[in-house]
Motif scaffolding. Structure first.
Motif, short mmCIF file in Angstrom:
data_model
loop_
_atom_site.label_atom_id
_atom_site.label_comp_id
_atom_site.label_asym_id
_atom_site.label_seq_id
_atom_site.Cartn_x
_atom_site.Cartn_y
_atom_site.Cartn_z
N ASP A 4 30.39 32.63 43.39
CA ASP A 4 30.99 31.96 42.25
C ASP A 4 30.00 30.94 41.67
O ASP A 4 29.26 30.29 42.41
N LEU B 179 31.79 35.52 39.14
CA LEU B 179 32.87 35.58 40.13
C LEU B 179 32.37 36.38 41.34
O LEU B 179 31.84 37.49 41.17
N ARG B 180 32.55 35.81 42.50
CA ARG B 180 32.08 36.47 43.73
C ARG B 180 32.74 37.84 43.85
O ARG B 180 33.97 37.98 43.74
N ALA B 181 31.89 38.87 44.07
CA ALA B 181 32.41 40.24 44.07
C ALA B 181 31.56 41.12 44.98
O ALA B 181 30.37 40.86 45.17
N PHE C 35 34.58 43.89 39.98
CA PHE C 35 35.68 42.95 40.12
C PHE C 35 36.71 43.51 41.10
O PHE C 35 37.25 44.59 40.89
N SER C 36 36.98 42.76 42.15
CA SER C 36 37.93 43.22 43.16
C SER C 36 39.13 42.29 43.32
O SER C 36 40.13 42.66 43.93
N ASP C 37 39.04 41.07 42.76
CA ASP C 37 40.08 40.06 42.96
C ASP C 37 40.78 39.78 41.63
O ASP C 37 40.30 39.00 40.81
N ARG C 38 41.92 40.44 41.43
CA ARG C 38 42.67 40.28 40.18
C ARG C 38 43.10 38.84 39.97
O ARG C 38 42.98 38.30 38.86
N ALA C 39 43.57 38.17 41.01
CA ALA C 39 44.05 36.80 40.88
C ALA C 39 42.92 35.86 40.48
O ALA C 39 43.11 34.96 39.64
N ALA C 40 41.73 36.05 41.06
CA ALA C 40 40.60 35.19 40.72
C ALA C 40 40.19 35.39 39.26
O ALA C 40 39.88 34.42 38.55
N ARG D 278 38.68 49.45 36.39
CA ARG D 278 39.57 48.45 37.00
C ARG D 278 39.63 47.15 36.19
O ARG D 278 40.70 46.57 35.99
N SER D 279 38.47 46.70 35.69
CA SER D 279 38.47 45.43 34.96
C SER D 279 39.27 45.52 33.67
O SER D 279 39.88 44.54 33.24
#
Length: 383
Positions: free
Chosen positions: A44, A58-60, A72-77, A97-98
């Motif tokens: 991040d 964003l860390r991914a 992108f793997s973290d929807r909430a982030a 996905r994004s």
């Protein structure tokens, strides 16, 4: 306006997408807009650019099929970052996905899907094209078209960079497609940068005299670029005329590419030229550019070659083919080494290149893009 671009393909070692995004940051600031790019990264962080522009990492995790990219793997982030940024316009430049994550965000921003990638051309058409028509492949991949139609319903715009891609998207049932071709950096790529001494050096690298034809290719060593096919075409064409190929590409050459080159002394693989002025000088000093990929949504390299005064040899499908036709280039049947070899021989024999349209600039592209966004933004506020 504040424009936030969720860009899964932006990477420090990227090619065309990184070039595009870096230019957008500058163009947005010049037009009075704030541009924030949210990209998947190692950790991040926020990378500040001039005039309020920034890259928000964003860390991914790494993308399993290509270690140069992350996903992108973290929807909430991602949603939390969008909540903090509060965009007026929200872009996403991947249909996967994004795009679904952006569609699911509860914010009020107008949303734009930018067609930076054409997965069917890059993969399905290339894999199954030798045994099935595009229409048959499309039926087999109807799940993908259904996915695109659902995104089309949830976004305000689907922006395509070439008329050929726009036509396919509309035929696939998308209703909000607009074509906005990209462009070249103004003033950088020009025939005035041609350097006869550099041309002689590149021909000497290929073991050829000054009267040989010098072809140049530029692009990553990725399967969809079809460099093995291009190398085979060059070998076929060289039986009739002395010619060399300097292939400027990123990443380790694939085993298939190394095998295609073999011991051919007239084909040379060269490291990427990171300096844009040096690349412009290198390109202008060749005799023609050859491209192998029919999956380009625009193709900066072909546009830059046309601006440099080069004849272009390109496949007859995709953004590269669209540009080649408009710029008076020579197109060949996509994926066919013999047809590409015939096109090379035509150029070597002094083929009379028609005078084509000059490529437009990125300033033109961004002006049209920001106008599209501003019209929608004003309409929403008026409503």
């Amino acid at each position: 306006m504040k424009i936030v671009d969720v860009c899964a393909f932006y990477t420090p070692r990227g090619g065309g997408v990184r070039t595009y995004i870096d230019q957008k940051l500058v163009a947005g600031a010049r037009a009075g807009h704030e541009i924030v790019v949210i990209a998947p990264g190692e950790r991040d962080g926020i990378e500040r650019r001039g005039d309020g522009a920034s890259i928000r990492w964003l860390r991914a995790p790494r993308f399993p099929l290509d270690g140069n990219y992350r996903f992108f793997s973290d929807r909430a982030a991602l949603h939390a970052a969008l909540d903090q940024e509060k965009p007026d316009i929200l872009e996403v430049s991947s249909p996967w996905r994004s795009a679904s994550m952006v569609a699911d965000w509860r914010g009020r921003a107008r949303r734009s899907l930018i067609a930076h990638a054409d997965p069917l051309s890059a993969y399905a058409y290339r894999w199954f094209g030798p045994v099935a028509s595009h229409r048959t492949i499309d039926r087999a991949f109807d799940w993908y078209w259904r996915h695109l139609r659902r995104l089309d319903q949830r976004f305000d715009h689907v922006v395509s960079a070439s008329e050929s891609l726009s036509r396919r998207l509309r035929e696939g049932g998308l209703a909000k497609v607009s074509t906005n071709p990209m462009g070249i950096e103004p003033g950088r790529f020009t025939p005035n940068r041609r350097d006869p001494a550099l041309r002689r050096q590149m021909l000497a690298l290929c073991g050829l005299p000054e009267d040989a034809l010098l072809l140049i290719g530029v692009g990553r060593h990725a399967p969809e670029k079809r460099w093995e096919m291009v190398v085979d075409a060059v070998a076929m064409a060289s039986a009739a005329a002395p010619l060399g190929l300097v292939l400027i590409g990123g990443g380790d050459p694939r085993r298939a590419l190394r095998a295609a080159v073999g011991g051919n002394p007239h084909v040379r693989l060269v490291e990427p030229v990171r300096d844009r002025d040096a690349l412009a000088r290198t390109m202008a000093s060749a005799d023609a550019l050859i491209h192998g990929c029919e999956a380009e949504t625009y193709c900066f390299v072909v546009a830059e070659a046309i601006a440099s005064g080069l004849p272009v040899i390109a496949p007859d499908e995709g953004g590269a083919g669209d540009l080649a036709r408009a710029g008076g280039g020579r197109v060949y049947r996509a994926g066919s080494a013999p047809d590409a070899a015939a096109a090379i021989r035509d150029v070597a024999d002094g083929w009379a290149r028609p005078i084509g349209a000059a490529p437009r600039t990125m300033e033109d592209h961004f002006a049209d893009l920001f106008t599209l966004y501003a019209e929608g933004h004003r309409s929403r506020h008026a409503a």
